[in-house]
Write a protein that holds these residues in place. Structure first.
Motif, PDB file in Angstrom:
ATOM      1  N   GLY A   1       0.612  -1.193  -0.028  1.00 32.66           N
ATOM      2  CA  GLY A   1      -0.157  -0.076  -0.020  1.00 32.66           C
ATOM      3  C   GLY A   1       0.919   1.197  -0.007  1.00 32.66           C
ATOM      4  O   GLY A   1       1.819   1.403   0.681  1.00 32.66           O
ATOM      5  N   LEU A   2       0.322   2.087  -0.749  1.00 35.36           N
ATOM      6  CA  LEU A   2       0.924   3.585  -0.891  1.00 35.36           C
ATOM      7  C   LEU A   2       0.110   4.615  -0.161  1.00 35.36           C
ATOM      8  O   LEU A   2       0.354   5.413   0.502  1.00 35.36           O
ATOM      9  CB  LEU A   2       1.284   3.922  -2.077  1.00 35.36           C
ATOM     10  N   ALA A   3      -1.228   4.686  -0.532  1.00 35.98           N
ATOM     11  CA  ALA A   3      -2.142   5.677   0.115  1.00 35.98           C
ATOM     12  C   ALA A   3      -3.466   4.966  -0.056  1.00 35.98           C
ATOM     13  O   ALA A   3      -4.056   4.149  -1.090  1.00 35.98           O
ATOM     14  CB  ALA A   3      -2.097   6.755  -0.705  1.00 35.98           C
ATOM     15  N   HIS A   4      -4.486   5.527   0.601  1.00 39.72           N
ATOM     16  CA  HIS A   4      -5.887   5.348   0.751  1.00 39.72           C
ATOM     17  C   HIS A   4      -6.646   6.571   1.082  1.00 39.72           C
ATOM     18  O   HIS A   4      -6.233   7.166   2.038  1.00 39.72           O
ATOM     19  CB  HIS A   4      -6.029   3.948   1.414  1.00 39.72           C
ATOM     20  N   GLU A   5      -7.739   6.773   0.313  1.00 43.98           N
ATOM     21  CA  GLU A   5      -8.459   7.947   0.831  1.00 43.98           C
ATOM     22  C   GLU A   5      -9.942   7.601   0.590  1.00 43.98           C
ATOM     23  O   GLU A   5     -10.214   6.971  -0.394  1.00 43.98           O
ATOM     24  CB  GLU A   5      -8.115   9.194  -0.122  1.00 43.98           C
ATOM     25  N   GLU A   6     -10.892   8.120   1.417  1.00 43.95           N
ATOM     26  CA  GLU A   6     -12.212   8.182   1.207  1.00 43.95           C
ATOM     27  C   GLU A   6     -12.675   9.319   0.237  1.00 43.95           C
ATOM     28  O   GLU A   6     -12.229  10.239   0.411  1.00 43.95           O
ATOM     29  CB  GLU A   6     -13.071   8.269   2.640  1.00 43.95           C
ATOM     30  N   GLY A   7     -13.801   8.842  -0.546  1.00 49.34           N
ATOM     31  CA  GLY A   7     -14.252   9.807  -1.529  1.00 49.34           C
ATOM     32  C   GLY A   7     -15.360  10.552  -0.968  1.00 49.34           C
ATOM     33  O   GLY A   7     -15.862   9.944   0.281  1.00 49.34           O
ATOM     34  N   GLY A   8     -15.786  11.778  -1.731  1.00 53.71           N
ATOM     35  CA  GLY A   8     -17.032  12.357  -1.168  1.00 53.71           C
ATOM     36  C   GLY A   8     -18.347  11.351  -1.167  1.00 53.71           C
ATOM     37  O   GLY A   8     -19.105  11.640  -0.437  1.00 53.71           O
ATOM     38  N   ALA A   9     -18.313  10.271  -1.928  1.00 55.10           N
ATOM     39  CA  ALA A   9     -19.437   9.398  -1.815  1.00 55.10           C
ATOM     40  C   ALA A   9     -19.222   8.232  -0.982  1.00 55.10           C
ATOM     41  O   ALA A   9     -19.756   7.007  -1.366  1.00 55.10           O
ATOM     42  CB  ALA A   9     -19.699   8.938  -3.436  1.00 55.10           C
ATOM     43  N   ALA A  10     -18.215   8.389   0.053  1.00 50.94           N
ATOM     44  CA  ALA A  10     -17.820   7.184   0.888  1.00 50.94           C
ATOM     45  C   ALA A  10     -18.946   6.477   1.410  1.00 50.94           C
ATOM     46  O   ALA A  10     -18.875   5.202   1.872  1.00 50.94           O
ATOM     47  CB  ALA A  10     -17.023   7.698   2.021  1.00 50.94           C
TER      48      ALA A  10
ATOM     49  N   SER B   1     -11.075  13.138  -5.109  1.00 50.34           N
ATOM     50  CA  SER B   1     -11.755  14.358  -4.774  1.00 50.34           C
ATOM     51  C   SER B   1     -12.693  14.696  -5.979  1.00 50.34           C
ATOM     52  O   SER B   1     -13.560  15.419  -6.040  1.00 50.34           O
ATOM     53  CB  SER B   1     -10.846  15.474  -4.896  1.00 50.34           C
ATOM     54  N   LEU B   2     -12.718  13.486  -6.912  1.00 48.81           N
ATOM     55  CA  LEU B   2     -13.416  13.611  -7.996  1.00 48.81           C
ATOM     56  C   LEU B   2     -14.999  12.952  -7.546  1.00 48.81           C
ATOM     57  O   LEU B   2     -15.241  12.448  -6.653  1.00 48.81           O
ATOM     58  CB  LEU B   2     -13.301  12.443  -8.994  1.00 48.81           C
ATOM     59  N   ASP B   3     -16.252  13.633  -8.242  1.00 46.81           N
ATOM     60  CA  ASP B   3     -17.425  13.581  -7.891  1.00 46.81           C
ATOM     61  C   ASP B   3     -17.693  11.969  -8.009  1.00 46.81           C
ATOM     62  O   ASP B   3     -17.521  11.521  -9.155  1.00 46.81           O
ATOM     63  CB  ASP B   3     -18.498  14.351  -8.743  1.00 46.81           C
TER      64      ASP B   3
ATOM     65  N   VAL C   1     -16.829   9.199  -6.153  1.00 45.34           N
ATOM     66  CA  VAL C   1     -15.780   8.465  -5.665  1.00 45.34           C
ATOM     67  C   VAL C   1     -16.273   7.952  -4.385  1.00 45.34           C
ATOM     68  O   VAL C   1     -16.504   8.946  -3.250  1.00 45.34           O
ATOM     69  CB  VAL C   1     -14.324   9.084  -5.684  1.00 45.34           C
ATOM     70  N   VAL C   2     -16.109   6.743  -4.147  1.00 41.72           N
ATOM     71  CA  VAL C   2     -16.545   5.941  -2.782  1.00 41.72           C
ATOM     72  C   VAL C   2     -15.273   5.870  -2.055  1.00 41.72           C
ATOM     73  O   VAL C   2     -15.055   6.414  -1.083  1.00 41.72           O
ATOM     74  CB  VAL C   2     -17.067   4.692  -2.799  1.00 41.72           C
ATOM     75  N   SER C   3     -14.197   5.448  -2.730  1.00 40.24           N
ATOM     76  CA  SER C   3     -12.875   5.490  -2.087  1.00 40.24           C
ATOM     77  C   SER C   3     -11.670   5.304  -3.345  1.00 40.24           C
ATOM     78  O   SER C   3     -12.032   4.729  -4.417  1.00 40.24           O
ATOM     79  CB  SER C   3     -12.445   4.400  -0.935  1.00 40.24           C
ATOM     80  N   ALA C   4     -10.474   5.490  -2.993  1.00 37.53           N
ATOM     81  CA  ALA C   4      -9.398   5.560  -4.030  1.00 37.53           C
ATOM     82  C   ALA C   4      -8.031   5.074  -3.362  1.00 37.53           C
ATOM     83  O   ALA C   4      -7.976   5.361  -2.080  1.00 37.53           O
ATOM     84  CB  ALA C   4      -9.054   6.748  -4.572  1.00 37.53           C
ATOM     85  N   ALA C   5      -7.115   4.217  -3.868  1.00 40.28           N
ATOM     86  CA  ALA C   5      -6.282   3.724  -3.244  1.00 40.28           C
ATOM     87  C   ALA C   5      -4.977   3.558  -4.313  1.00 40.28           C
ATOM     88  O   ALA C   5      -5.463   3.448  -5.520  1.00 40.28           O
ATOM     89  CB  ALA C   5      -6.253   2.354  -2.702  1.00 40.28           C
ATOM     90  N   ALA C   6      -3.669   3.481  -3.870  1.00 37.87           N
ATOM     91  CA  ALA C   6      -2.650   3.173  -4.726  1.00 37.87           C
ATOM     92  C   ALA C   6      -1.627   2.170  -4.029  1.00 37.87           C
ATOM     93  O   ALA C   6      -1.538   2.238  -2.732  1.00 37.87           O
ATOM     94  CB  ALA C   6      -2.015   4.480  -5.122  1.00 37.87           C
ATOM     95  N   ALA C   7      -1.033   1.380  -4.658  1.00 39.92           N
ATOM     96  CA  ALA C   7      -0.024   0.380  -4.189  1.00 39.92           C
ATOM     97  C   ALA C   7       0.949   0.189  -5.214  1.00 39.92           C
ATOM     98  O   ALA C   7       0.655   0.322  -6.476  1.00 39.92           O
ATOM     99  CB  ALA C   7      -0.954  -0.967  -3.989  1.00 39.92           C
ATOM    100  N   VAL C   8       2.122  -0.352  -4.791  1.00 42.87           N
ATOM    101  CA  VAL C   8       3.214  -0.630  -5.709  1.00 42.87           C
ATOM    102  C   VAL C   8       3.714  -2.096  -5.746  1.00 42.87           C
ATOM    103  O   VAL C   8       3.620  -2.823  -4.429  1.00 42.87           O
ATOM    104  CB  VAL C   8       4.281   0.284  -5.606  1.00 42.87           C
ATOM    105  N   ASP C   9       3.877  -2.698  -6.627  1.00 47.52           N
ATOM    106  CA  ASP C   9       4.435  -4.149  -6.699  1.00 47.52           C
ATOM    107  C   ASP C   9       5.922  -3.881  -6.993  1.00 47.52           C
ATOM    108  O   ASP C   9       6.418  -3.614  -8.177  1.00 47.52           O
ATOM    109  CB  ASP C   9       3.697  -4.781  -7.674  1.00 47.52           C
TER     110      ASP C   9
END
Length: 194
Positions: A94-103, A139-141, A143-151
């Motif tokens: 995991g690199l990052a996780h954020e809840e969106g406005g439609a969480a 931040s986009l209209d 979005v429930v959640s967004a995440a980034a990860a790296v292999d």
């Protein structure tokens, strides 16, 4: 946080009702799984939404390695192996996780975008950019959640987002969300993961 996904590509004439029925039957079994942030039961159908394939491709965000290992080695994953064969399990740190406005909304679609981390790029900057992109996606209209990860074995970054509508505003492969198990979604760490 750990991200995980496996893809089961099915024949072009496969009856995808079989996948829908399977998810309806087994999806709730992970609704209270220890260590699981969320599991999105994902499907693509050939010819729908631009998909070139029929595919079942669940995506997971894990809070703990113990929860992930319990799923993979404790018997639950064996049911899928028995039904479809043993798929390659992709895994990213995991690199990052954020809840969106439609969480608080139900997730209808998901978008997965993968990109290589090219040789010669500054790794700190590449990871920082992935974190910024996660915040931008969140931040986009819709979005429930967004995440980034790296292999770091294959040097690939994956961006994953859940959407409350059927028309996501992000590039990548689009999946239908058949079920969302989210026993510890509120416990997933927010923001940068280091």
């Amino acid at each position: 946080m750990h991200a995980m996904q496996y893809e089961i590509t099915l024949p072009a004439d496969y009856d995808m009702t079989v996948v829908r029925d399977r998810v309806a039957r087994v999806g709730p079994l992970l609704d209270a799984w220890d260590g699981l942030g969320f599991k999105a039961y994902l499907m693509r159908e050939r010819g729908i939404g631009g998909s070139p394939v029929n595919q079942y491709a669940p995506f997971y965000l894990w809070n703990t390695v113990e929860g992930m290992n319990s799923f993979l080695w404790g018997g639950a994953f064996q049911g899928l192996v028995n039904d479809f064969g043993r798929p390659v399990v992709q895994h990213w740190t995991g690199l990052a996780h954020e809840e969106g406005g439609a969480a608080g909304s139900a997730a209808v679609t998901a978008v997965r975008a993968r990109r290589p981390v090219c040789e010669g790029v500054d790794l700190a900057e590449a990871m920082a950019e992935a974190v910024r992109e996660t915040a931008r996606l969140a931040s986009l209209d819709g979005v429930v959640s967004a995440a980034a990860a790296v292999d770091p074995r294959h040097w690939e970054i994956v961006h994953f987002s859940l959407w409350a509508d059927a028309s996501p505003k992000a590039p990548g492969e689009v999946f239908q969300v058949l079920h969302l198990s989210r026993p510890e979604r509120e416990s997933l760490p927010r923001g940068r993961q280091w």
